[in-house]
Design an enzyme around this catalytic site. Structure first.
Site, short mmCIF file in Angstrom:
data_model
loop_
_atom_site.label_atom_id
_atom_site.label_comp_id
_atom_site.label_asym_id
_atom_site.label_seq_id
_atom_site.Cartn_x
_atom_site.Cartn_y
_atom_site.Cartn_z
N ARG A 18 -5.68 44.91 32.12
CA ARG A 18 -5.92 43.99 30.97
C ARG A 18 -6.90 45.55 30.00
NH1 ARG A 18 -9.43 40.16 32.43
NH2 ARG A 18 -11.61 40.72 32.50
N GLY A 57 9.52 52.76 33.01
CA GLY A 57 8.42 53.87 33.41
C GLY A 57 8.40 53.26 34.42
N SER A 145 -20.12 54.42 30.27
CA SER A 145 -20.30 53.90 28.66
C SER A 145 -21.95 54.74 28.14
CB SER A 145 -21.41 52.48 29.06
OG SER A 145 -21.60 51.93 27.47
N TYR A 158 -25.94 46.10 32.73
CA TYR A 158 -24.74 47.76 32.82
C TYR A 158 -25.34 48.25 32.30
CZ TYR A 158 -20.15 48.63 29.92
OH TYR A 158 -19.22 49.26 29.63
N LYS A 162 -23.58 51.56 34.80
CA LYS A 162 -23.17 53.44 34.20
C LYS A 162 -24.09 54.12 34.52
CE LYS A 162 -19.88 51.05 32.57
NZ LYS A 162 -18.47 51.19 32.69
N1 LIG Z 1 -15.04 48.34 25.83
C1 LIG Z 1 -15.58 48.46 25.17
O1 LIG Z 1 -16.22 48.58 24.53
C2 LIG Z 1 -16.07 49.16 26.41
C3 LIG Z 1 -17.46 50.33 26.07
C4 LIG Z 1 -17.42 51.30 26.90
C5 LIG Z 1 -17.21 51.07 27.93
N2 LIG Z 1 -16.04 50.41 28.35
C6 LIG Z 1 -16.27 50.30 29.79
O2 LIG Z 1 -14.77 50.14 29.96
C7 LIG Z 1 -13.58 49.64 31.29
C8 LIG Z 1 -13.06 49.03 30.86
O3 LIG Z 1 -13.61 47.75 29.98
P1 LIG Z 1 -12.75 46.88 29.12
O4 LIG Z 1 -13.36 46.71 27.87
O5 LIG Z 1 -11.24 47.45 28.91
O6 LIG Z 1 -13.07 45.20 29.91
P2 LIG Z 1 -11.50 44.09 30.45
O7 LIG Z 1 -10.59 43.62 29.11
O8 LIG Z 1 -12.36 43.32 30.85
O9 LIG Z 1 -10.87 44.88 31.46
C9 LIG Z 1 -11.77 44.69 32.54
C10 LIG Z 1 -10.57 45.29 33.72
O10 LIG Z 1 -11.72 45.42 34.57
C11 LIG Z 1 -10.92 44.53 35.85
N3 LIG Z 1 -11.86 43.69 36.48
C12 LIG Z 1 -13.48 43.44 36.37
N4 LIG Z 1 -13.99 42.78 37.72
C13 LIG Z 1 -12.68 43.80 38.52
C14 LIG Z 1 -13.63 43.95 40.18
N5 LIG Z 1 -14.12 42.71 40.20
N6 LIG Z 1 -11.78 44.64 40.82
C15 LIG Z 1 -10.93 44.40 40.29
N7 LIG Z 1 -11.12 44.44 38.55
C16 LIG Z 1 -11.98 44.18 37.70
C17 LIG Z 1 -10.57 43.55 34.78
O11 LIG Z 1 -9.31 42.90 36.01
P3 LIG Z 1 -9.43 41.37 36.53
O12 LIG Z 1 -10.48 40.35 36.01
O13 LIG Z 1 -7.78 40.70 36.33
O14 LIG Z 1 -9.68 42.12 37.81
C18 LIG Z 1 -9.50 43.68 33.70
O15 LIG Z 1 -8.50 44.39 34.25
C19 LIG Z 1 -15.32 49.29 31.88
O16 LIG Z 1 -15.51 50.50 32.66
C20 LIG Z 1 -16.16 48.91 30.51
O17 LIG Z 1 -17.39 48.51 31.33
C21 LIG Z 1 -15.59 49.35 27.42
#
Ligand SMILES: NC(=O)c1ccc[n+]([C@@H]2O[C@H](COP(=O)([O-])OP(=O)(O)OC[C@H]3O[C@@H](n4cnc5c(N)ncnc54)[C@H](OP(=O)(O)O)[C@@H]3O)[C@@H](O)[C@H]2O)c1
Length: 246
Positions: A18, A57, A145, A158, A162
């Site tokens: 996701r 794809g 981040s 967090y 990071k």
């Molecule tokens: N959204 C923001 O504003 C933001 C800003 C800066 C950085 N980020 C970074 O971007 C990345 C993606 O975040 P997102 O916002 O897309 O969040 P998200 O929608 O919650 O997606 C997180 C993804 O990580 C997977 N995940 C979580 N724990 C896991 C584990 N133990 N093993 C394997 N997969 C795991 C989840 O899949 P499952 O639950 O199916 O495992 C999901 O696919 C993260 O590293 C986050 O810190 C996000």
């Protein structure tokens, strides 16, 4: 579909079930890559793969908890056996933390956040390096981040996770440069995803008027830029989509 920039490339994306990871997986598949999608939820991964394949794809799913080093090793061994390596590893899997002062924090939750965001990336990078070498080199992109660079009150777990990731990028970049592997950090800035919706902290970047609050798809061009940099290309660098440093 299939615009060709990543034709014949094998791209592994963690957290592809996701949010940002799924958007990156779609984007890489759209650019011609075969995308190996990693996350815990087999059902959501199957949806990612189904959407990619129905658009023409190529993708495969690997259910894996990145905090489980044994499982991570097994999945990368399976990828090695099935594909003979990877060209690009997008290490994006991560979790957020609930705003809590450190004194009141739950040690188990604090540890889980660091285990996922830092140890998970470490386990995956460690397992990816031999597969990248098998293809003569490649790219590691770690999704970091801004909080890893400047921190934020009530988000110690967090921010620490990071910050560690950013140091991992820099140290690893120097270690693997001789193998034609680059390692860079991608900082998305605020993106509307499961992790951040709703953003509960009124002092978060989501509340800064001038910040660019994105959809996951907005992160894809930078991910593709980092995935397609020709040799020698940048390494040990941080690339951010934020509009402010704090
Ligand atoms: N959204 C923001 O504003 C933001 C800003 C800066 C950085 N980020 C970074 O971007 C990345 C993606 O975040 P997102 O916002 O897309 O969040 P998200 O929608 O919650 O997606 C997180 C993804 O990580 C997977 N995940 C979580 N724990 C896991 C584990 N133990 N093993 C394997 N997969 C795991 C989840 O899949 P499952 O639950 O199916 O495992 C999901 O696919 C993260 O590293 C986050 O810190 C996000």
């Amino acid at each position: 579909m299939l615009s060709g920039r990543l034709n014949s490339k094998l791209v592994l994306v963690t957290g592809a079930s996701r949010g940002i990871g799924r958007a990156i997986a779609y984007g890489c598949a759209d650019a011609g890559a075969t995308v190996l999608c990693v996350a815990r939820s087999a059902r959501d991964l199957a949806q990612t793969v189904a959407d990619i394949t129905s658009a023409g794809g190529r993708a495969a799913a690997y259910a894996c908890d990145v905090t489980d080093v044994v499982r991570v090793s097994a999945v990368f061994s399976q990828v090695r056996a099935e594909y003979g390596g990877v060209d690009i590893a997008m290490l994006n899997a991560g979790v957020g933390d609930e705003p809590t002062e450190l004194e009141a924090s739950d040690p188990q939750r604090w540890t889980e956040v660091v285990a996922t965001n830092l140890f998970g990336a470490y386990y995956c990078a460690r397992a990816a390096i031999p597969l990248l070498k098998m293809r003569g080199g490649g790219r590691i992109v770690m999704v970091g981040s801004g909080l890893g660079h400047h921190g934020h009150v009530k988000h110690s777990a967090y921010s620490v996770s990071k910050a560690g990731l950013w140091m991992l990028v820099r140290v690893l970049a120097d270690e693997v440069a001789q193998h034609h592997i680059s390692v860079n950090e991608l900082i998305p800035g605020p993106v509307l995803t499961h992790m951040t919706r709703p953003a509960t902290d009124p002092s978060s970047v989501f509340s800064i008027e001038s910040e660019w609050v994105k959809q996951p798809e907005d992160v894809v061009p930078l991910a593709l830029f980092l995935a397609t940099q020709p040799e020698p290309g940048p390494t040990g660098q941080s690339f951010s989509l934020m509009r402010r440093t704090r």
